[in-house]
Every structure is written in structure tokens, then in C-alpha cells.
Design an enzyme around this catalytic site. Sequence first.
Site, PDB file in Angstrom:
ATOM      1  N   ASP A 100      -2.245 -13.801  -0.222  1.00 57.61           N
ATOM      2  CA  ASP A 100      -1.711 -12.468  -0.013  1.00 57.61           C
ATOM      3  C   ASP A 100      -0.208 -12.521  -0.267  1.00 57.61           C
ATOM      4  O   ASP A 100       0.516 -13.255   0.412  1.00 57.61           O
ATOM      5  CB  ASP A 100      -1.986 -12.050   1.446  1.00 57.61           C
ATOM      6  CG  ASP A 100      -2.105 -10.556   1.608  1.00 57.61           C
ATOM      7  OD1 ASP A 100      -1.322  -9.835   0.975  1.00 57.61           O
ATOM      8  OD2 ASP A 100      -2.964 -10.117   2.391  1.00 57.61           O
ATOM      9  N   ASP A 201       0.298  -6.992  -1.549  1.00 59.19           N
ATOM     10  CA  ASP A 201       0.481  -6.021  -0.472  1.00 59.19           C
ATOM     11  C   ASP A 201       1.311  -4.827  -0.963  1.00 59.19           C
ATOM     12  O   ASP A 201       2.333  -5.007  -1.630  1.00 59.19           O
ATOM     13  CB  ASP A 201       1.218  -6.724   0.684  1.00 59.19           C
ATOM     14  CG  ASP A 201       1.218  -5.917   1.958  1.00 59.19           C
ATOM     15  OD1 ASP A 201       0.129  -5.592   2.454  1.00 59.19           O
ATOM     16  OD2 ASP A 201       2.328  -5.613   2.466  1.00 59.19           O
ATOM     17  N   GLU A 243      -2.681  -3.653  -3.750  1.00 60.57           N
ATOM     18  CA  GLU A 243      -2.971  -2.598  -2.778  1.00 60.57           C
ATOM     19  C   GLU A 243      -2.176  -1.360  -3.177  1.00 60.57           C
ATOM     20  O   GLU A 243      -0.949  -1.404  -3.192  1.00 60.57           O
ATOM     21  CB  GLU A 243      -2.574  -3.052  -1.364  1.00 60.57           C
ATOM     22  CG  GLU A 243      -2.997  -2.051  -0.307  1.00 60.57           C
ATOM     23  CD  GLU A 243      -2.302  -2.273   1.044  1.00 60.57           C
ATOM     24  OE1 GLU A 243      -2.830  -1.829   2.058  1.00 60.57           O
ATOM     25  OE2 GLU A 243      -1.214  -2.870   1.065  1.00 60.57           O
ATOM     26  N   HIS A 317      -8.646  -5.678   6.922  1.00 54.91           N
ATOM     27  CA  HIS A 317      -8.024  -5.935   8.223  1.00 54.91           C
ATOM     28  C   HIS A 317      -7.269  -4.736   8.784  1.00 54.91           C
ATOM     29  O   HIS A 317      -6.738  -4.806   9.892  1.00 54.91           O
ATOM     30  CB  HIS A 317      -7.082  -7.131   8.086  1.00 54.91           C
ATOM     31  CG  HIS A 317      -5.944  -6.821   7.146  1.00 54.91           C
ATOM     32  ND1 HIS A 317      -6.137  -6.651   5.793  1.00 54.91           N
ATOM     33  CD2 HIS A 317      -4.631  -6.618   7.374  1.00 54.91           C
ATOM     34  CE1 HIS A 317      -4.981  -6.358   5.229  1.00 54.91           C
ATOM     35  NE2 HIS A 317      -4.047  -6.328   6.159  1.00 54.91           N
ATOM     36  N   ASP A 318      -7.158  -3.655   8.012  1.00 52.70           N
ATOM     37  CA  ASP A 318      -6.471  -2.444   8.484  1.00 52.70           C
ATOM     38  C   ASP A 318      -7.456  -1.329   8.839  1.00 52.70           C
ATOM     39  O   ASP A 318      -7.040  -0.281   9.334  1.00 52.70           O
ATOM     40  CB  ASP A 318      -5.544  -1.887   7.390  1.00 52.70           C
ATOM     41  CG  ASP A 318      -4.378  -2.805   7.043  1.00 52.70           C
ATOM     42  OD1 ASP A 318      -3.933  -3.573   7.923  1.00 52.70           O
ATOM     43  OD2 ASP A 318      -3.910  -2.743   5.887  1.00 52.70           O
TER      44      ASP A 318
HETATM   45  O1  TEU Z   1      -0.825  -2.121   4.545  1.00 55.90           O
HETATM   46  C1  TEU Z   1      -0.247  -1.011   3.909  1.00 55.90           C
HETATM   47  C2  TEU Z   1      -0.167   0.190   4.675  1.00 55.90           C
HETATM   48  O2  TEU Z   1       0.307   1.188   4.160  1.00 55.90           O
HETATM   49  C3  TEU Z   1      -0.630   0.167   6.087  1.00 55.90           C
HETATM   50  O3  TEU Z   1       0.424   0.518   6.900  1.00 55.90           O
HETATM   51  C4  TEU Z   1      -1.722   1.096   6.240  1.00 55.90           C
HETATM   52  O4  TEU Z   1      -1.279   2.377   5.892  1.00 55.90           O
HETATM   53  C5  TEU Z   1      -2.158   1.129   7.649  1.00 55.90           C
HETATM   54  O5  TEU Z   1      -2.520  -0.137   8.050  1.00 55.90           O
HETATM   55  C6  TEU Z   1      -3.356   1.996   7.785  1.00 55.90           C
HETATM   56  O6  TEU Z   1      -3.159   2.671   8.971  1.00 55.90           O
HETATM   57  C7  TEU Z   1      -0.378  -3.374   4.191  1.00 55.90           C
HETATM   58  C8  TEU Z   1      -1.137  -4.415   4.983  1.00 55.90           C
HETATM   59  O7  TEU Z   1      -2.488  -4.376   4.625  1.00 55.90           O
HETATM   60  C9  TEU Z   1      -0.904  -4.180   6.438  1.00 55.90           C
HETATM   61  O8  TEU Z   1      -1.646  -5.041   7.248  1.00 55.90           O
HETATM   62  C10 TEU Z   1       0.570  -4.370   6.681  1.00 55.90           C
HETATM   63  O9  TEU Z   1       0.871  -4.052   8.016  1.00 55.90           O
HETATM   64  C11 TEU Z   1       1.421  -3.492   5.764  1.00 55.90           C
HETATM   65  O10 TEU Z   1       0.998  -3.540   4.406  1.00 55.90           O
HETATM   66  C12 TEU Z   1       2.852  -3.954   5.780  1.00 55.90           C
HETATM   67  O11 TEU Z   1       2.976  -5.180   5.126  1.00 55.90           O
END
Ligand code: TEU
Length: 543
Positions: A100, A201, A243, A317-318
Site C-alpha cells: 500500500d 492510497d 484508490e 478496511h474502510d
Molecule cells: O481512504 C480514503 C478516504 O477518502 C477515506 O477517508 C474514506 O473516505 C473513508 O474511510 C470512508 O469513510 C484512504 C484509506 O483507505 C484510509 O484508510 C485512510 O484513512 C485514508 O486514505 C487516508 O490515508
Amino acid sequence: MKSQNKWWKSAVIYQIYPRSFADSNGDGIGDLQGIISKLDYLENLGIDAVWLSPVCRSPQDDNGYDISDYQDIDPMFGTLADMETLIEEAGKHHIRIIMDLVLNHSSDEHRWFQEAKKSRDNPYHDYYVWRDGTEGTFPNDMRAAFGGPAWEWVPELGQYYFHQFSVKQPDLNWENPKLRREIYDMINWWIGKGVGGFRLDVIDQIAKEPDKRITGNGPRLHEFLRELSRETFQKADLVTVGEAWGADTELAKLYSNPDNSELSMVFQFEHICLDQEAGKEKWDLAPLPFLKLKEVFERWQTQLYGKGWNSLFWNNHDLPRIVSRWGNDRKYRVESAKMLAILLHGLQGTPYIYQGEELGMTNVRYEMEDYRDIETLNLYRERLEKGYTEAEIMRSIYAKSRDNARTPMQWNDGENAGFTVGKPWIKVNPNYREINAAGQISDANSVFGCYRELIRLRKKYPVYAEGEFRMLCREDENVFAYLREDEEYQLLVICNFHDGTVQNPLGEPDAGMKLLVGNYPEACRGAVLRPYEAGMYLLDKRR
Ligand code: TEU
Ligand code: CA
């Protein structure tokens, strides 16, 4: 180049969130040795590659998405030597390791930032995004993703720095060619270590222009990506997935152009954002508009055909667990988890499975003190201040908190689900006694068995990677059905997305259609489909 030549076009990728996967040393946090100990499990499932959420050195303000050293492993997860062992051992199990890359921002504890804030003429100052100002008067009213202003005051410099995420995640300045060079060198160093690819990311946010309030899709984004790809990825046979919350199909064709000038594919989130109120946040819940879901999938499947490449995912994971989100995690947990798997794994693109999805793991409902995620904690505080009731906030958190995905992997019915012998950093989902890997791996009728079969089929028949997509019964309010077709085969997928029995709008499948996978003991062949009933059929056209 014919698609078959790209290994990732018939691959299935498994995402590991390392801190919640397997703990080898009893400190309650998953680690690299833990992952190594589960390679047999992963090989048995049949996946081709593992995407590891960040394991680099980090103060863990955002669970590793705040990197303070891109070329070292966080001691919490192990050592660089462990990482090298993982890459090597995974290779022996025919599994590639995808790292990542967090390139939009670093940690404020990164050496670059420590230097940058020393003075305006420090050589690293321009690695970040600064604006002059006076204390208390922000350059503009932009907000950070995890709450609060997107600007943070540094009194020593009399300047603000820009951060799209937490204060501890200052944005990197991609306008600076020296920073870009430094990033390419770092990536090439990882390529030299034998990684199989990268997940990038929030890559659509690197070309931000905060003075114009631009975060995603900045004017120079694709220029930066082409340079990045040319200087790094194109030199090796890698998979790269960006992403991109702001991608539509036109942009996705640029990102995933078959000429390989940018990336292999992107994660786009159009389907993921359907169950929220229009123009509001994910916490503002709305029922899933099923016809819209079908329209979104059809559009992505048809528009990228031959012109780009899709990623296929329900989870990461989000995101909340799909069986709790759009299935039924009580009465029809097994049936609906399999239906969602069958629906997704028949499509064109590269499927991603998020740890535990292959077991039908579900969302959790914790007391507030048991949540760990920075986004959830900030949301709770913010909405209480805005006057939302506790009950309203908890409803949103139960449905959408990122911690739903981050509970420990459920390996067996022993203490802490076999995740750790210590005290887990986040509580185990109490349903681990019923839902766990040990209870499923040798049962062909389990959710695990279904995923395993879907992975095997994708490798066996090229129609999964190459076949053209055609949506069926577009207007049906309950059934998601489609065809995939190449010269040799026709693949038919029929899914009842509904909690009850419905009419099968397609009637009985052709006699030549062989059932490959289903989710009820006997195949669906009749006029009705049972709750969440799904079937995947194959017709060999040469017979
Ligand atoms: O996530 C991108 C992101 O925009 C997140 O804030 C997403 O909108 C949110 O999790 C959904 O509610 C990436 C990663 O996947 C996330 O884990 C990180 O926190 C974020 O970037 C910052 O690096
Ligand atoms: Ca550990």
C-alpha cells in the site's frame, strides 16, 4: 496486448489489514509473522496476491496510513527482514505481495516534515503545501476528511500547512519534482525487493490545488501518474490499483488504459456510495436503490470493456461488511453472503476479497469506548456537538464505521477467535464462536467453500476475464442477472437480491446450462427463486 498476457486479469486479490489478521507474539496486534503463518490458508483459498494495508514505520495516528519512513517496517509489525521473508515465503505459495503506497501525504513525524517545518528555506520545506497567513485566519474554509479545518498553523514559520486527512497527515507537494524523484526511488527500491505490485492510497488527490479548492482530479493528475508509471511500474510486471473516489468511467479509462501508461485499474466507489442521502455524508443513511445499483454495474462493465479494466469489490478496511450491509446477516447470512460473492465474481475485472469476507464475517455493535478508528471517534464528537442524539449517531456508526471491517480475523472458536493469545487491540466480534475459519475450511457448503470455488472457476475459464457483459431483466426490482460470453462459453448469473421468494424473470435456464455454483442444496431451475437464491451457469457452445 491480449488480456491473457496480464497475470492480474485472471487473478483474485486478497486484502489483509495486518493489525487485525493474525498476532504471532501475543501483543494483541497482528503482524508479519502472523501473516506468514497463514500462507497455507491463503493458498488453500486459491488467491493470487495479497494487498497488505500499510506496514511501514508509522506513529499509527490513522493505523499506518500516516507513514514516517517508507523504507522501513513498523516494529509493531516486525522488521524489514520479516517483510523479505514474507515476500519469499508467499512466492513459494504462488502468492504475490502488493504494498500500500500512501503518496498523497506522509506522517508529520516523517523526517521530511520535521525538516520542512524548521524554516522556509529548508530544502524539504517545499515537499509540503504551505500558505502564509496569520494565526486564526485560515487561507480558506476547506475541511479535512476526519473533521476540522484542512489547515494547521505552524507558529515558528508563520505559515499553515495543508492536510486533507488528519493533522498528523500533512499533504505532500507533487508540484515539486525533487519530491517526485524521491518517491520514485523509494518505489523502485520496493520493486527491487520483489513485491508484486502496489495499491495507491487516494491517488486522485495528489494533484490538489487548495487555492482553487481542488482536492480530487486536479489538472496535473494524469501528467503526474504517467510520469510515476514510466519511472517505476512500467519497468516490472506489476499490478497497480489506484484508490479513486472521484473516478467516473471516462477517468477510469484514462487510469486503466490498456497501453499501460498509468495503472492497471482503479477502485471506484460509485456503487459504494448508493446507500447514503444524496449530497450528504456516508453517515446519512438511505436504503440501497437496487435498480440504480444494477445501472451502475452495467455502465462500468460495458463502458470499460476493451478500453480499461475494472476492479471488483464489496469490502475493504474502510467499509462495513457486505453481508450486514446489503445481505441479511442473521436468518440468511450464509445464503446472502454467497449470493453477493456469486454476483461479483462473475463480472469482468479483478475481484478483491477483504479478510473475513470469505467467511461471511459481519458488522459489530460496540459500546462507544470500544471503537478505535479516528474517523469514528471524530464523527461521534462532531455530531454530538451539532445536536444529533446519541441513538442517531450510534445507528450511523453501527452501519458505517470503519471498525466494522477492522475487528480481528475469526480463525477458530477458541479465545479471541484464535487471533491472539494476548489482549486484542480491538475487541473480537462476539459471533466468532459460530463464524470462524476452522468451521468452514473443510466444508464445501460453507461461505469459504463458495469463494474457493469461484476463484478456481475464474482460473479455469477465460470467459471470466474476457467475456462480454450483457445485463438481463434490467427492470426487475429483485433479481440481478447477467450474461458473460466469449467464443466458447456463455456464463449466466442469476441472483435474487431479496429477502423473500420471488418470480424468476428468466424462467428455467436452458437444458445445456450446467450449474457451476449455487447457494441452495438443490439448483434453482424453476419458476421461483428462494430468498437470496443465486446460481452461476455455464453453457459450452461447442457442444
Ligand atoms: O481512504 C480514503 C478516504 O477518502 C477515506 O477517508 C474514506 O473516505 C473513508 O474511510 C470512508 O469513510 C484512504 C484509506 O483507505 C484510509 O484508510 C485512510 O484513512 C485514508 O486514505 C487516508 O490515508
Ligand atoms: Ca503482534
